[in-house]
Every structure is written in C-alpha cells, then in structure tokens.
Design a protein around this motif. Structure first.
Motif, PDB file in Angstrom:
ATOM      1  N   SER A  37       3.960  -2.617  -2.908  1.00  0.00           N
ATOM      2  CA  SER A  37       3.987  -2.185  -1.510  1.00  0.00           C
ATOM      3  C   SER A  37       5.019  -1.084  -1.281  1.00  0.00           C
ATOM      4  O   SER A  37       4.757  -0.100  -0.580  1.00  0.00           O
ATOM      5  N   GLU A  38       6.201  -1.233  -1.904  1.00  0.00           N
ATOM      6  CA  GLU A  38       7.231  -0.195  -1.775  1.00  0.00           C
ATOM      7  C   GLU A  38       6.763   1.112  -2.400  1.00  0.00           C
ATOM      8  O   GLU A  38       7.018   2.200  -1.855  1.00  0.00           O
ATOM      9  N   LEU A  43       4.552   6.754  -1.810  1.00  0.00           N
ATOM     10  CA  LEU A  43       3.486   7.743  -1.969  1.00  0.00           C
ATOM     11  C   LEU A  43       2.961   8.225  -0.625  1.00  0.00           C
ATOM     12  O   LEU A  43       2.695   9.428  -0.442  1.00  0.00           O
ATOM     13  N   GLU A  44       2.793   7.302   0.325  1.00  0.00           N
ATOM     14  CA  GLU A  44       2.337   7.692   1.660  1.00  0.00           C
ATOM     15  C   GLU A  44       3.337   8.633   2.328  1.00  0.00           C
ATOM     16  O   GLU A  44       2.960   9.607   2.980  1.00  0.00           O
ATOM     17  N   TYR A  45       4.619   8.347   2.141  1.00  0.00           N
ATOM     18  CA  TYR A  45       5.640   9.229   2.708  1.00  0.00           C
ATOM     19  C   TYR A  45       5.560  10.611   2.071  1.00  0.00           C
ATOM     20  O   TYR A  45       5.642  11.636   2.756  1.00  0.00           O
ATOM     21  N   GLU A  46       5.391  10.653   0.747  1.00  0.00           N
ATOM     22  CA  GLU A  46       5.330  11.941   0.055  1.00  0.00           C
ATOM     23  C   GLU A  46       4.115  12.743   0.491  1.00  0.00           C
ATOM     24  O   GLU A  46       4.192  13.972   0.675  1.00  0.00           O
ATOM     25  N   ASP A  94      12.061   7.858   3.817  1.00  0.00           N
ATOM     26  CA  ASP A  94      11.433   7.630   2.528  1.00  0.00           C
ATOM     27  C   ASP A  94      11.665   6.197   2.070  1.00  0.00           C
ATOM     28  O   ASP A  94      12.421   5.454   2.669  1.00  0.00           O
ATOM     29  N   SER A  95      10.977   5.825   0.989  1.00  0.00           N
ATOM     30  CA  SER A  95      11.038   4.460   0.492  1.00  0.00           C
ATOM     31  C   SER A  95      11.945   4.383  -0.725  1.00  0.00           C
ATOM     32  O   SER A  95      12.489   5.388  -1.193  1.00  0.00           O
ATOM     33  N   TYR A 159       1.099   1.297 -12.972  1.00  0.00           N
ATOM     34  CA  TYR A 159       1.084   2.519 -12.172  1.00  0.00           C
ATOM     35  C   TYR A 159       0.573   2.265 -10.760  1.00  0.00           C
ATOM     36  O   TYR A 159      -0.395   1.515 -10.552  1.00  0.00           O
ATOM     37  N   VAL A 160       1.230   2.893  -9.822  1.00  0.00           N
ATOM     38  CA  VAL A 160       0.736   2.992  -8.449  1.00  0.00           C
ATOM     39  C   VAL A 160       0.580   4.480  -8.194  1.00  0.00           C
ATOM     40  O   VAL A 160       1.568   5.235  -8.259  1.00  0.00           O
TER      41      VAL A 160
END
Length: 446
Positions: A37-38, A43-46, A94-95, A159-160
């Motif tokens: 989840s983190e 990735l969503e933030y990027e 960011d995360s 990998y995420v």
C-alpha cells in the motif's frame, strides 16, 4: 477445584499460541500488505507529480502563442493543473518509498527490441538487469493499462510497478497532436523484496521469543497453580479445624444450658463454664476476623511510642490464670533501661500473648522471656522448657491454618507473625537445648 495448575498451563499455552499466530500474521500478511500500500501511494504521488510538472510546463510554453485553437484545447489541461495544484498545495506529501522508485524506459521493449541494452536504463537510480528483464518481459506478455498499479513476485524481487507514458512536447504550430511514437514509455517500480524478506526473517526471532515466553509463563503458571491448590488445602484444613474448635465449646455450652434447664447441674458452676467457653469462641472469631482484615488491608494500627517491657508485663498479668491452670510460670529477664518502640500496644500485646499461650501448652515448668538490644533493634526471646518443635512442623509453624501435632486451629501464631510484620519486625522459631525458642525482632526508636 482440582488440577488448577494444569488448567493454568492450558490457558497459558492456548494464549501464547494465539498470540504467536497473531504476530506471525502481522509479520507475514499485514506488514507486506502495508508495504504494498505504501509503495502504491508512492507511485501514485510520482504520477501526479509528473502530470503536474508536464502540464505546468506545457502551459508556460503556450503563453508565447495566441492561437485560438490552442487556447480552446488547453482548457482541459488547465483544469487538471488547477486540480493538481490544489492537491499539492493542500499538503499532499510523498510516501515512505518515494525515494526508492526506479525507472525503466520500456519503449524499445514494447517494440520487441533488446530490453537489456544499456540505453534502456534511465533516471537518477540504476537498476539491476535481472529486475529490468523480469519486468519488461512481464509487461510485453500482458495486456496492461497505463498508470494502473500492479504487483509481481519473483525469485529476484517483490515489485510494485506501473507504466507511465510521458508525451513529448506538442508542436503548437501544427493542428495535430504528436505521433504516439513521440511519447516515452516508462516503467516506474519499487522493489520491496528486501524489506518483506527482512520482516519474514523475524519469524525465527519471534518463534524463539515466544518459546522462551511459553517456558517462563508455564513455570510461573505451574507454581501459581500449586500455590492456589495449597491455599485451598489450607483453607479446607482451617474450616475443619475451626469447625472442630467451635463445636467443642458449643457442645459444652449446649450441655450446661440443658442441664440448667433440667435442673440437674449447679447453675453457678454451669454459668462459669459457659462464660469460659464463650470467651474461647469469641477469641477464635476475633482471630478469624483479624486475619480477614489483614488480607483486605483494613487492619489499622494505632501506633504510639512505648517501652516494650510495659507491653510484656501487661501480657504476663493477663495470663496469670492460664499460668496457674497449667502450672507454668513466666520468668522475665529484662534490662533496666527503657526500650522504646513504636507500636500498637493492643495488637502487639495480642501477638505476644499468642506466642506465650502457645509456649504454655508445651512447657513443663517455666517460660523465660529474655530481652537483648543493639543500637537499632530489640530482640525478645520466648524460651520454654518443653520438648521443642517437631522437625516436620518447624518450617510451617507460622503458616496460616497449619495445625501441627497437638496444635489448635493454626491461626494464633500466623496472626502473631502478621502483626509483627506490620510493625516492620520479624519472628522466627527454632529449637535450643531442651525447648523451643520464639525470637521477635523489632526496630527501636528514639
């Protein structure tokens, strides 16, 4: 209740096993899911950040052009930029894994070219060829959507990742958008394999900790169960002994009362015996109540400074009748100086009486009471000339409800010990020469 110690062990083992599986679940299921989840948040933030920068740069470049076509076409991008701008200005952060994002240019890979060429690695972070190969091969063999986040577990990584298409600049003098081949396709991924493996490696540590905890808790639980069982046994002994002790005077009272009613005994003589047995019952009940108050911490002491010899002399006088009845005398051997202690006179005299009465039962001719002092403590020794304490009884002589050979209810000496302990003193018993010795140690005050 029987087998309490085994029931406690079962409860301990069941609880520890449940806790172990709970911790194992956290390490092997909850934490990896949390890391995924983190990583997804990173990735969503990027992606949002890349969109925001691209749209902002595009709009800045468009300010040099006045084409009505571009002005109409850029309304949608301006709206998106405004939305993203508000998002970032509102504290969008960011995360944890943002700094661990790796980039792979997969444009060539998606066109079936060699994915392991050096120019396929871009960005500030380098990445291993194994990770590049695994991810690009997976992307080529699956139908994936842009900016959709996926997970992939292999022998080399966890990998995420997502695919992000970064369009090239528009030709603002042209009426058409850039060709699709002008866009750069990036695979953004985070490898959380190292941290997942680390958390799962803690299984051995958690197992060892829980194994040690089970051993320790089992030992504690077993000993606690043994103490509970022993406590129940002593209580059963107490009820048996106290019921016997109460039954004897009650039968005497009942017998003499019936004799008075039937006019077969001398009323005056019977009344004396009834009073004697009543006092015996009253003493037993008071001792039981005192033990109960001590356990509930409602036992209050009225502490005053007093010469301990005065307390002892009062005890001797109150036991004159008992001495005459048993044919035993109490011989004091006291120093002349005043020995001041801080105590509850009534309760301390009660403790001394219990010790002396116990000695009167076994003494032949006399009980010698000796006082010795040092700068901090006074030692009071009660020496009788009886046969001494049986070896089997000496370790339990002060145990509550313990009835030794020819003993009573097992309350008197245990109550004396409790009272002396409340006065910050100690009492011990041992055999010496031709009798038993009870030694009381109390602190001296100025």
């Amino acid at each position: 209740m029987k087998h309490i110690k085994f029931r406690i062990l079962i409860i301990v083992w069941s609880s520890m096993i449940l806790l172990f599986f709970a911790f194992a679940g956290i390490l092997n299921i909850v934490l990896p899911s949390h890391f995924v989840s983190e990583a997804e948040d990173a990735l969503e933030y990027e992606i949002d950040y890349q969109h925001y920068n691209y749209i902002r740069n595009s709009n800045n470049e468009s300010e040099d052009y006045s084409s009505d076509y571009y002005e109409e076409d850029s309304n949608e991008e301006s709206t998106e930029e405004s939305t993203l701008q508000k998002k970032f200005e509102s504290g969008y952060q960011d995360s944890y894994f943002t700094s661990d994002i790796y980039y792979i240019n997969v444009t060539d890979a998606l066109n079936d070219k060699n994915t392991l060429e050096g120019n396929s690695l871009v960005g500030s972070n380098s990445t291993s060829l194994k990770s590049t190969y695994e991810l690009t091969e997976w992307v080529k063999n699956h139908d994936i959507s842009e900016e959709q986040i996926y997970t992939l577990q292999t022998d080399n990584g966890y990998y995420v990742f997502t695919v992000y298409v970064e369009p090239q600049n528009y030709d603002y003098w042209d009426d058409s958008e850039s060709d699709e081949n002008d866009s750069s396709v990036y695979l953004m991924y985070i490898n959380i394999d190292h941290i997942v493996k680390y958390t799962r490696s803690l299984n051995w540590l958690i197992s060892a900790i829980f194994l040690c905890a089970i051993v320790v808790m089992s030992i504690i639980g077993y000993r606690l169960g043994v103490k509970i069982e022993e406590s129940q046994k002593t209580q059963r002994r107490f009820f048996q002994n106290s019921s016997h002790e109460l039954k004897t005077p009650l039968m005497a009272i009942q017998g003499y009362a019936e004799g008075i009613e039937m006019d077969v005994v001398d009323p005056q003589n019977a009344a004396g015996i009834i009073m004697q047995e009543t006092e015996r019952m009253t003493g037993l009940v008071e001792e039981i109540l005192s033990i109960s108050k001590i356990d509930s911490r409602h036992f209050k002491l009225d502490l005053v400074k007093i010469d301990i010899k005065e307390v002892l002399y009062d005890c001797f006088r109150s036991l004159d009748a008992v001495q005459q009845m048993n044919g035993v005398s109490i011989v004091p051997e006291f120093p002349d100086e005043v020995i001041t202690v801080k105590c509850d006179e009534y309760q301390m005299a009660r403790a001394f009486r219990n010790i002396i009465v116990n000695g009167l039962k076994y003494s032949k001719k006399k009980i010698t009471v000796v006082i010795e002092t040092n700068p901090k403590y006074v030692y009071i020794r009660f020496k009788d000339d009886g046969k001494g304490i049986d070896r089997d009884d000496i370790e339990h002589i002060f145990d509550r409800f313990y009835k030794g050979s020819d003993g009573g209810t097992g309350i008197g000496l245990s109550l004396a010990k409790e009272i002396i302990h409340l006065h910050k003193g100690t009492v011990t018993a041992y055999n010496y020469l031709d009798g038993a010795v009870f030694e009381v140690k109390l602190p001296i005050v100025d």
